[in-house]
Design a protein around this motif. Structure first.
Motif, PDB file in Angstrom:
ATOM      1  N   TYR A 282       0.847  -1.197   0.000  1.00 35.37           N
ATOM      2  CA  TYR A 282       0.000   0.000   0.000  1.00 35.37           C
ATOM      3  C   TYR A 282       0.878   1.240   0.000  1.00 35.37           C
ATOM      4  CZ  TYR A 282      -3.742  -3.211   1.224  1.00 35.37           C
ATOM      5  OH  TYR A 282      -4.640  -4.242   1.217  1.00 35.37           O
ATOM      6  N   ALA A 283       0.378   2.278  -0.697  1.00 36.46           N
ATOM      7  CA  ALA A 283       1.126   3.528  -0.775  1.00 36.46           C
ATOM      8  C   ALA A 283       0.166   4.695  -0.587  1.00 36.46           C
ATOM      9  CB  ALA A 283       1.842   3.644  -2.120  1.00 36.46           C
ATOM     10  N   VAL A 284       0.720   5.840  -0.211  1.00 34.14           N
ATOM     11  CA  VAL A 284      -0.074   7.050  -0.014  1.00 34.14           C
ATOM     12  C   VAL A 284       0.060   7.941  -1.238  1.00 34.14           C
ATOM     13  CG1 VAL A 284      -0.326   9.148   1.347  1.00 34.14           C
ATOM     14  CG2 VAL A 284       0.104   6.986   2.488  1.00 34.14           C
ATOM     15  N   THR A 285      -1.079   8.422  -1.730  1.00 28.93           N
ATOM     16  CA  THR A 285      -1.099   9.352  -2.858  1.00 28.93           C
ATOM     17  C   THR A 285      -2.105  10.459  -2.545  1.00 28.93           C
ATOM     18  OG1 THR A 285      -2.864   8.173  -4.014  1.00 28.93           O
ATOM     19  CG2 THR A 285      -0.592   7.495  -4.491  1.00 28.93           C
ATOM     20  N   PRO A 286      -2.001  11.608  -3.216  1.00 31.06           N
ATOM     21  CA  PRO A 286      -3.033  12.640  -3.035  1.00 31.06           C
ATOM     22  C   PRO A 286      -4.375  12.116  -3.551  1.00 31.06           C
ATOM     23  CG  PRO A 286      -1.080  13.530  -4.103  1.00 31.06           C
ATOM     24  CD  PRO A 286      -0.926  12.052  -4.116  1.00 31.06           C
ATOM     25  N   ARG A 287      -5.453  12.474  -2.904  1.00 31.83           N
ATOM     26  CA  ARG A 287      -6.755  12.086  -3.387  1.00 31.83           C
ATOM     27  C   ARG A 287      -6.983  12.695  -4.764  1.00 31.83           C
ATOM     28  NH1 ARG A 287     -11.660  12.656   0.849  1.00 31.83           N
ATOM     29  NH2 ARG A 287     -12.436  13.889  -0.877  1.00 31.83           N
ATOM     30  N   PRO A 288      -7.467  11.903  -5.727  1.00 32.29           N
ATOM     31  CA  PRO A 288      -7.579  12.381  -7.107  1.00 32.29           C
ATOM     32  C   PRO A 288      -8.500  13.585  -7.280  1.00 32.29           C
ATOM     33  CG  PRO A 288      -8.725  10.284  -6.821  1.00 32.29           C
ATOM     34  CD  PRO A 288      -7.919  10.511  -5.583  1.00 32.29           C
ATOM     35  N   ASP A 289      -9.455  13.760  -6.360  1.00 36.81           N
ATOM     36  CA  ASP A 289     -10.393  14.869  -6.533  1.00 36.81           C
ATOM     37  C   ASP A 289      -9.898  16.173  -5.915  1.00 36.81           C
ATOM     38  OD1 ASP A 289     -10.749  13.460  -4.040  1.00 36.81           O
ATOM     39  OD2 ASP A 289     -12.438  14.790  -3.665  1.00 36.81           O
ATOM     40  N   ARG A 290      -8.766  16.133  -5.187  1.00 38.58           N
ATOM     41  CA  ARG A 290      -8.275  17.344  -4.533  1.00 38.58           C
ATOM     42  C   ARG A 290      -7.471  18.235  -5.478  1.00 38.58           C
ATOM     43  NH1 ARG A 290     -11.840  18.094  -1.121  1.00 38.58           N
ATOM     44  NH2 ARG A 290     -11.940  16.638   0.627  1.00 38.58           N
ATOM     45  N   LEU A 291      -6.939  17.647  -6.531  1.00 31.94           N
ATOM     46  CA  LEU A 291      -6.153  18.419  -7.499  1.00 31.94           C
ATOM     47  C   LEU A 291      -6.686  18.157  -8.901  1.00 31.94           C
ATOM     48  CD1 LEU A 291      -2.557  17.652  -6.154  1.00 31.94           C
ATOM     49  CD2 LEU A 291      -3.807  19.802  -5.895  1.00 31.94           C
TER      50      LEU A 291
END
Length: 309
Positions: A282-291
């Motif tokens: 598992y990895a952390v990424t920015p939520r796609p709807d925030r940018l």
């Protein structure tokens, strides 16, 4: 008229023909009525002196008055009747079929919260078949249940916690929609417009499910989920559940539950998202709807300039 209620003249003819010795079938033929109508009329109104038309007419009038009085007593007052019909129309606007909506509101507006089929028929002025079909629909939605009263008649009952039952019945479906939307994000890729729309859908149905089920995570579960989020941010690389358990000195199941909580309740990790990236990691990424796409491109440019300096 043929087929309607017997008139005073009909009863006089019946008395005359009975005195002449005619049978029920012949009298029924002459009046254009079913034989059963004549036999019931004579049986109901015969006395030691035989069948008398005037007495039968008087008895029929008394029965009609009692029937009208009973219907008037059982039919709700006009303001109540208007309320039942108005609320039924509004419920029908939410997707509940019109007849089940009328039956439900009629039960809701009754003093005891329960009515028999006959009472519903009289109050709503509908057929028994319509009531039966509506009750079946409402039972499937867990809005109504059946019960036996002291007279061994079946009653239809609305419980005080009916809305809790109804909403919880839908909770599982909302959670499944949210899970399917999150799976769609994995299929289409986090950076795609489809994934952004599916992300909004997943968060919306998760929000509905949590509030309808009244089963949000406890404080301890939230703390574990945020700890896993912090661990993934700190590691800055994908980690498996086993990696997380070892690094955090937790049982493997505790780490797995924390990851699962983040997946089912994405709002916990906002504005980040925890995604599965292969081999169980598992990895952390920015939520796609925030940018937006333009914002991501702009950040890539800025980051590239910083690295080149």
């Amino acid at each position: 008229m043929p087929g309607g209620r017997l008139t005073h003249e009909d009863r006089r003819q019946i008395a005359i023909w009975l005195a002449e010795g005619l049978g029920y079938a012949e009298i029924a033929r002459r009046l254009g009525r079913p034989t059963s109508t004549i036999s019931r009329e004579v049986a109901r109104n015969s006395a030691p002196g035989g069948y008398l038309a005037d007495r039968a007419q008087q008895a029929a009038g008394q029965r009609a008055r009692r029937r009208r009085a009973l219907q008037a007593a059982e039919r709700p007052a006009e303001p109540v009747h208007g309320f039942v019909e108005r609320l039924a129309i509004l419920l029908a606007g939410t997707g509940l079929p019109r007849m089940p909506a009328r039956v439900f509101v009629c039960l809701l507006a009754s003093g005891s919260g329960s009515l028999t089929s006959a009472e519903l028929v009289r109050r709503l002025q509908v057929s028994p078949a319509s009531v039966s079909k509506a009750i079946g629909y409402l039972e499937a939605m867990e809005l109504v249940r059946r019960a036996q009263d002291s007279g061994r008649r079946e009653r239809y009952v609305i419980d005080d916690d009916v809305w809790l039952h109804a909403f919880r019945a839908d909770t599982g479906a909302h959670a499944e929609v949210a899970a399917a939307a999150r799976h769609g994000i994995e299929i289409f890729g986090t950076g795609s417009p489809v994934a952004a729309r599916l992300g909004e859908m997943a968060r919306f149905f998760t929000w509905i499910s949590e509030r309808m089920n009244d089963s949000g995570p406890t404080g301890a579960v939230v703390r574990d989920a945020l700890t896993v989020l912090a661990a993934l941010v700190h590691a800055a690389r994908p980690l498996t559940v086993d990696d997380l358990a070892t690094a955090l000195d937790w049982p493997v199941q505790r780490a797995a539950d924390a990851v699962d909580t983040i997946g089912r309740r994405p709002a916990l990790s906002d504005p980040l998202a925890v995604e599965r990236c292969g081999r169980g990691a598992y990895a952390v990424t920015p939520r796609p709807d925030r940018l937006s796409s333009a914002q991501r491109d702009g950040l890539s440019v800025v980051t590239g300039k910083l690295w080149s300096e």
